[in-house]
Design a protein around this motif. Structure first.
Motif, short mmCIF file in Angstrom:
data_model
loop_
_atom_site.label_atom_id
_atom_site.label_comp_id
_atom_site.label_asym_id
_atom_site.label_seq_id
_atom_site.Cartn_x
_atom_site.Cartn_y
_atom_site.Cartn_z
N ILE A 259 0.84 -1.21 0.00
CA ILE A 259 0.00 0.00 0.00
C ILE A 259 0.87 1.25 0.00
O ILE A 259 0.61 2.21 -0.75
N LEU A 260 1.91 1.26 0.81
CA LEU A 260 2.79 2.43 0.87
C LEU A 260 3.55 2.63 -0.43
O LEU A 260 3.69 3.77 -0.90
N VAL A 261 4.04 1.54 -1.02
CA VAL A 261 4.79 1.66 -2.28
C VAL A 261 3.90 2.18 -3.39
O VAL A 261 4.27 3.09 -4.15
N VAL A 262 2.69 1.61 -3.50
CA VAL A 262 1.75 2.03 -4.56
C VAL A 262 1.42 3.52 -4.42
O VAL A 262 1.44 4.28 -5.40
N HIS A 263 1.12 3.95 -3.21
CA HIS A 263 0.75 5.36 -3.02
C HIS A 263 1.96 6.28 -3.04
O HIS A 263 1.82 7.46 -3.38
N TYR A 264 3.13 5.75 -2.72
CA TYR A 264 4.35 6.57 -2.89
C TYR A 264 4.57 6.88 -4.37
O TYR A 264 4.88 8.03 -4.73
N ILE A 265 4.41 5.88 -5.22
CA ILE A 265 4.55 6.09 -6.67
C ILE A 265 3.51 7.09 -7.15
O ILE A 265 3.79 7.97 -7.97
N ARG A 266 2.32 6.99 -6.62
CA ARG A 266 1.24 7.87 -7.05
C ARG A 266 1.43 9.31 -6.60
O ARG A 266 1.12 10.24 -7.34
N PHE A 267 2.00 9.49 -5.40
CA PHE A 267 2.12 10.84 -4.83
C PHE A 267 3.57 11.31 -4.73
O PHE A 267 3.87 12.21 -3.95
N ARG A 268 4.47 10.72 -5.52
CA ARG A 268 5.88 11.06 -5.37
C ARG A 268 6.20 12.48 -5.84
O ARG A 268 7.26 13.01 -5.51
N ASP A 269 5.31 13.10 -6.60
CA ASP A 269 5.53 14.48 -7.05
C ASP A 269 4.73 15.49 -6.24
O ASP A 269 4.54 16.63 -6.68
N THR A 270 4.26 15.09 -5.06
CA THR A 270 3.46 15.99 -4.21
C THR A 270 4.17 16.20 -2.88
O THR A 270 5.22 15.60 -2.60
N ILE A 271 3.56 17.03 -2.04
CA ILE A 271 4.14 17.30 -0.72
C ILE A 271 4.05 16.11 0.21
O ILE A 271 4.67 16.10 1.27
N HIS A 272 3.27 15.08 -0.18
CA HIS A 272 3.11 13.90 0.68
C HIS A 272 4.20 12.87 0.46
O HIS A 272 4.23 11.85 1.17
N LYS A 273 5.08 13.08 -0.50
CA LYS A 273 6.13 12.12 -0.79
C LYS A 273 6.98 11.79 0.45
O LYS A 273 7.22 10.61 0.74
N PRO A 274 7.48 12.79 1.23
CA PRO A 274 8.31 12.45 2.39
C PRO A 274 7.61 11.58 3.42
O PRO A 274 8.22 10.70 4.02
N ALA A 275 6.29 11.81 3.62
CA ALA A 275 5.56 11.00 4.60
C ALA A 275 5.50 9.54 4.16
O ALA A 275 5.77 8.63 4.93
N PHE A 276 5.14 9.31 2.89
CA PHE A 276 5.09 7.95 2.37
C PHE A 276 6.48 7.31 2.43
O PHE A 276 6.63 6.15 2.80
N GLN A 277 7.49 8.08 2.07
CA GLN A 277 8.85 7.54 2.00
C GLN A 277 9.35 7.15 3.39
O GLN A 277 9.94 6.08 3.58
N ASN A 278 9.13 8.00 4.38
CA ASN A 278 9.58 7.70 5.74
C ASN A 278 8.87 6.49 6.31
O ASN A 278 9.49 5.63 6.93
N MET A 279 7.54 6.41 6.12
CA MET A 279 6.79 5.27 6.67
C MET A 279 7.17 3.98 5.96
O MET A 279 7.32 2.93 6.60
N MET A 280 7.33 4.06 4.64
CA MET A 280 7.72 2.87 3.87
C MET A 280 9.10 2.38 4.31
O MET A 280 9.30 1.18 4.57
N PHE A 281 10.04 3.30 4.42
CA PHE A 281 11.40 2.94 4.80
C PHE A 281 11.45 2.46 6.25
O PHE A 281 12.14 1.49 6.58
N GLY A 282 10.72 3.14 7.15
CA GLY A 282 10.70 2.74 8.56
C GLY A 282 10.12 1.37 8.76
O GLY A 282 10.64 0.55 9.54
N LEU A 283 9.02 1.06 8.05
CA LEU A 283 8.40 -0.25 8.18
C LEU A 283 9.32 -1.34 7.65
O LEU A 283 9.45 -2.41 8.26
N ALA A 284 9.99 -1.06 6.52
CA ALA A 284 10.88 -2.06 5.93
C ALA A 284 12.07 -2.34 6.84
O ALA A 284 12.41 -3.50 7.10
#
Length: 778
Positions: A259-284
């Motif tokens: 879910i995080l990877v899919v939405h990171y790809i979808r929102f990677r050009d928005t202000i939400h990119k860092p939130a998705f990236q941190n949560m994805m990386f932290g969970l991994a």
């Protein structure tokens, strides 16, 4: 107020409960022995053999090997032992009897807790618990009314209790196993619940509510089955339940990551990119080691590649990543970290494959041993590359001269102190000689008109005819940083000007090897830096020549110089205004208040009259200083825009002059940059001041409008006008307006007739404009 008190008591109660559970789990871990080995049943329920001995536990210190048959536990037959009957695993055993090759051996627990068991079962879990508990407390204090924050606290505490209870659960304590099972399944589902709630705040539907409710229900059933198993002996069938739990946990963690990877790809050009990236990386980072190296191998191989207490230690990184969601600033460069990890991972994978391939040819190991060897080599490779870059190993081994990055840093640092072109040539030649020993280095200049090649700096012996021939034959096709081979050496184009070309020539290396890619890239970078400075020198020479012409040949001042002078003047006005406001004005206000205090006392009428006169004089001085500050630095011009500032300026003049002031800006609908706004403001200020002093007008009109990015300011009055020839004069007022408009590359025209009246028109092009509606302001 009552609700706040209730929440305070609830927080205190939950904290006390958490401390009590931590104390209980710690007591179990310290006082109950942990064997640290896995067993499996063969031949029905009559024989149990050692499947694996972990590096954590008291049995790791004895000669106990996989394949040994387990005969007795604590003096009882294996099938009669409590934890074997209930869970099909060994628990808090203190003595075992093993059979190996027909011989029986007895191993007895010596008492105490060994260092490794204490570290991985108690010290690290308690440390992680304290971190997560402190972070949860911080969250509660900061965001106690935020439902999303409360869900995140639930997730963090589930992680904390899951990790801490694992050690006590491994000792087959019933309450500990219940806490471990409950918290294990609360981790992924509470994280999904948190994702749902967190992104709902930004109107992002990351998943529907029904899947979250469904997962809560499924996990509740698994927890119920695990609770029943605590009281109903299941023997070997308990492993099926435990494997089901691990599969479900792994699947839910994988679902979170997907879910995080899919939405990171979808929102990677928005202000939400860092939130998705941190949560994805932290969970991994926090959960993948446990899932990949412990849970899945346990399910499919029957034994973990790495013991759970070791892989679970990665949970220590969890609060660091989720801190981003609380504070505004990023704590670390997640983009850089992920890019470097990708690089380390790819390189480590390739090298690990080669090493393991060689080992397969010469070694014989079991499947689980091969997995462990592969993981260990892979992790060591990644750690090596990280430490090599972190500690800068290469320059430590080979010295600074062999490190091109240090060479570039040294060269660019020295560029700031170079003031002449010949100094730059000498410094470049010196750095190339030091960084890469060769038979010769030189900087050459080709004069295009005379086809003459001249040495500017460096060594003689350059192949002049070859270089000259190549440059002339190529014609006008030269580009900066292009290079060509000259014998065994290289020649780099540094700068091409209208009449000359500058070239860096580097002869064959001392060791007679060809130039490699790193060396060519380093030389091109050096040439690039030098070419930038060359270009700056050329621009400075042009500016200096233009400046000298304007002074000695009495020509018009260049627009860039006028712009510079006006900007310096405005900065000085702003500084003076600030000084007046902060010093002189404040001192006058202090004396004004002192006089007012004296007037409140019982004094003689003569003294009162004199003090009132002083007070009125101070009040007038304060008003004059404020007025001066306003003229020196227009208030709120940058914040409100030019139209509002001009309206305020004209209101000021209307109260002090006899003529009528009209202002029309209904057709002005853009927002100017501050420099242009200030220029328009100063021009209007000068025109009003001239009208007040000289025009004798009854009406003064201003019209400000725009047509696209073209701005027009028209001025008209019905005064005495200007005498013949005054428009072309160098008087301060009109000359100042003309020069200020010229500094912005605008046009200005003056009109005046013998019958009176004066008109002015200014046209300039707006830069960096924004559309804005001023209609309601006028």
């Amino acid at each position: 107020m009552l609700r706040i008190q209730e929440r305070g008591w609830l927080a205190l109660l939950m904290s006390m409960l958490a401390i009590g559970l931590v104390s209980y789990l710690s007591f179990i871990i310290i006082n109950e022995p942990y064997a640290g080995m896995n067993v499996e049943r063969v031949d029905g329920e009559q024989k149990w053999i050692i499947e694996d001995v972990e590096g954590v536990g008291w049995t790791s210190g004895y000669d106990i090997r996989p394949g040994d048959a387990l005969v007795q536990i604590n003096g009882e037959p294996v099938t009669s032992f409590r934890s074997i009957k209930k869970f099909g695993v060994v628990g808090d055993l203190e003595e075992i009897v093993l059979e190996r090759n027909g011989e029986f051996q007895t191993f007895t627990y010596a008492g105490g807790v060994d260092a490794s068991t204490l570290l991985y079962h108690l010290v690290i879990p308690v440390f992680v618990f304290v971190l997560l508990f402190a972070f949860s407390l911080f969250l509660y204090i900061r965001k106690k009314d935020d439902r999303t924050a409360l869900i995140l606290i639930g997730f963090l505490m589930a992680v904390a209790f899951c990790y801490l209870s694992a050690g006590a659960s491994a000792r087959t304590d019933s309450l500990s196993r219940f806490i471990n099972g409950l918290s294990l399944f609360m981790v992924p589902v509470s994280f999904l619940h948190f994702l749902y709630s967190y992104f709902q705040q930004f109107q992002i539907t990351i998943l529907k509510k029904k899947p979250v409710v469904l997962l809560y229900s499924v996990n509740a059933l698994i927890i119920l089955a695990d609770s029943i198993a605590i009281f109903v002996p299941m023997g070997m069938y308990y492993s099926i339940l435990r494997n089901t739990q691990l599969i479900l946990f792994s699947a839910e963690i994988a679902l979170c990551l997907v879910i995080l990877v899919v939405h990171y790809i979808r929102f990677r050009d928005t202000i939400h990119k860092p939130a998705f990236q941190n949560m994805m990386f932290g969970l991994a980072v926090s959960f993948v080691p446990f899932v990949a190296l412990t849970a899945l191998p346990n399910i499919f191989l029957g034994v973990g590649v790495v013991p759970a207490p070791i892989t679970a230690a990665s949970l220590i990184f969890l609060p660091v990543f989720f801190m981003y969601l609380v504070v505004n600033n990023r704590l670390f460069d997640i983009d850089f970290i992920t890019s470097r990890l990708r690089y380390y991972s790819i390189i480590s994978f390739v090298l690990t494959s080669i090493v393991v391939g060689v080992l397969i040819l010469v070694g014989q190991f079991t499947l689980i041993e091969w997995v462990r060897i592969t993981v260990l080599i892979y992790l060591l490779m990644g750690l090596f590359f990280y430490l090599e870059e972190k500690w800068n190993v290469r320059p430590r081994l080979y010295g600074d001269k062999a490190n091109f990055q240090i060479s570039l840093d040294r060269f660019t640092r020295d560029l700031s102190s170079i003031l002449r072109r010949d100094e730059l040539d000498d410094r470049l030649v010196e750095e190339v000689r030091n960084g890469m020993p060769s038979h010769g280095v030189a900087i050459l200049e080709l004069n295009k008109s005379h086809s003459e090649l001249r040495l500017e700096s460096g060594d003689e012996g350059y192949p002049g005819e070859m270089i000259r021939s190549h440059l002339l034959n190529k014609g006008a096709g030269h580009k900066a940083l292009d290079y060509f081979r000259v014998g065994n050496g290289l020649a780099f184009i540094m700068v091409e000007q209208s009449d000359s070309i500058y070239v860096l020539w580097v002869d064959e290396k001392v060791n007679h090897t060809t130039f490699n890619k790193d060396e060519i890239r380093w030389l091109k970078t050096m040439v690039h830096y030098a070419s930038i400075v060359y270009e700056n020198f050329r621009l400075i020479e042009g500016v200096t020549e233009e400046f000298e012409q304007s002074i000695y040949q009495n020509s018009e001042t260049p627009f860039w110089m006028l712009r510079l002078l006006f900007n310096l003047a405005e900065k000085e006005r702003a500084r003076l205004s600030s000084d007046l406001h902060d010093s002189a004005l404040q001192e006058q206000l202090v004396w004004y208040r002192k006089v007012e205090n004296l007037l409140e006392e019982d004094i003689t009428p003569e003294m009162r009259s004199e003090l009132e006169e002083v007070r009125d004089g101070l009040e007038e001085v304060v008003d004059q200083i404020r007025e001066t500050c306003t003229f020196l630095r227009p208030p709120f011009l940058k914040e409100t825009g030019v139209v509002e500032a001009l309206v305020s300026l004209m209101d000021y003049y209307r109260k002090r002059v006899l003529f009528k002031v009209e202002f029309d800006a209904r057709e002005f609908r853009i927002e100017l940059e501050h420099e242009q706004s200030l220029a328009v403001y100063r021009i209007v200020q000068e025109l009003l001041n001239n009208a007040f002093k000289h025009s004798e007008a009854s009406v003064v009109e201003f019209d400000l409008k725009n047509d696209g990015d073209m701005v027009t300011l028209n001025y008209r009055d019905d005064g005495v006008g200007l005498k013949k020839g005054s428009i072309q004069s160098k008087s301060m007022g009109l000359a100042g307006i003309r020069q200020r408009v010229k500094s912005l590359r605008g046009d200005v025209e003056f009109f005046s007739s013998e019958d009176g009246g004066f008109e002015l028109a200014i046209v300039l092009k707006a830069t960096g404009m924004k559309t804005r509606d001023y209609f309601n302001v006028i």
